[in-house]
Scaffold this motif. Structure first.
Motif: not given
Length: 322
Positions: A180, A264-265
């Motif tokens: 990311p 998500d990270a």
């Protein structure tokens, strides 16, 4: 040996506490890189202290750096033991050392978890999140901290063993491809987990074991707290240290730190953290298999490589803790 060490400790403490005698010196359970002793410093009164010693190397923070980081973390509001003195030189005690006040409480995780009801688990989870938020607020500048790349570091550690697995290799490639965007850097504890915390009747009393501290992304600490190994057999629903759900932990951190955690990270970092643990398990097994240190415990840890492979595949497929 203990008598010699006690006399040397008296010399070390004299500039800090004045004339003092050392009594009840006894070794505690040693960690992977440090040896810990408990003792009493007796002058006008009796003061319970802790001595940590360990040989200097290029992997772990020096004792003076550990002390400086803990002082910065304390200034930001994190619960840490009060440090009296630290020295990277082996001249006085035979190894670099750090001396701090003893903090009463429990560190054995299974005992901690058995003693908590639902309200107690929630309280401790929120305290852990608040402690991490304080650590991440601390000023990391000007004290000699490094900023390693976590994924590259564990890639290198695996390569040093000249042994790997198909799952590990695939995971490294997928993680590199899906990295990311970087987030702001700050002070990272590096090993924030159940087992490195002291817990008393009021909850979190102190954060211990700062030898892996460095500058990094806060996601590293958040994710490491949530891998399977640190919930010590608790249900998957209690994925954050065996205390509560991963989502409840992240929400508590967001509230304490006044930030938004990119889920998500976080998931990418959770996969990195799980892979890191897998490499550590393989390294511990290698210590046993190579004859460096024959140990049933090390061999048993090595058997957990397959467990981490399962978790890695689960995470990369979009499953795993939420």
């Amino acid at each position: 040996m203990s008598d010699t060490l006690a006399r040397a400790l008296e010399e070390v403490l004299r500039p800090v506490l004045g004339e003092v005698s050392v009594e009840n010196l006894q070794p505690l359970t040693g960690g992977a890189s440090r040896i810990t002793w408990a003792f009493d410093a007796v002058a006008d009164g009796r003061r319970a202290l802790i001595l940590r010693t360990g040989a200097g190397d290029d992997i772990h923070a020096g004792m003076e750096l550990e002390a400086a980081v803990q002082q910065r973390a304390a200034a930001a509001g994190a619960p840490v033991p009060h440090i009296l003195t630290a020295d990277d030189s082996p001249a006085s005690l035979g190894n670099p050392y750090l001396i701090c006040d003893a903090v009463a409480g429990e560190t054995i995780v299974r005992r901690i978890l058995r003693g908590l009801d639902d309200a107690g688990r929630t309280r401790l989870l929120e305290q852990c999140a608040a402690a991490l938020a304080a650590i991440h607020r601390a000023d990391p500048e000007g004290i000699g901290l490094t900023a390693p790349d976590d994924l590259a570091e564990w890639r290198g550690r695996l390569d040093e063993m000249a042994d790997t697995t198909a799952t590990f290799e695939w995971a490294f490639r997928r993680l590199e491809d899906r990295r990311p965007p970087p987030s702001p850097m700050g002070l990272v504890h590096g090993d924030f987990r159940m087992g490195n915390l002291i817990v008393d009747d009021s909850g979190l009393a102190a954060v211990l074991d700062w030898e892996l501290t460095h500058i990094g992304e806060v996601y590293e600490d958040l994710a490491w707290f949530c891998i399977r190994a640190w919930r010590f057999g608790a249900a998957e629903a209690l994925g954050a240290g065996g205390l509560g759900s991963v989502e409840s932990f992240l929400r508590a951190y967001e509230e304490a730190a006044a930030v938004t955690v990119d889920r998500d990270a976080f998931r990418w970092w959770l996969t990195v953290a799980t892979l890191r643990w897998g490499v550590i398990c393989r390294h511990q097994a290698e210590r046993h298999l190579s004859g460096e240190q024959r140990s049933v415990e090390l061999a048993a840890i090595g058997r957990r490589v397959s467990e981490t492979e399962w978790d890695i595949l689960d995470l990369l497929s979009g499953q795993g803790p939420r």
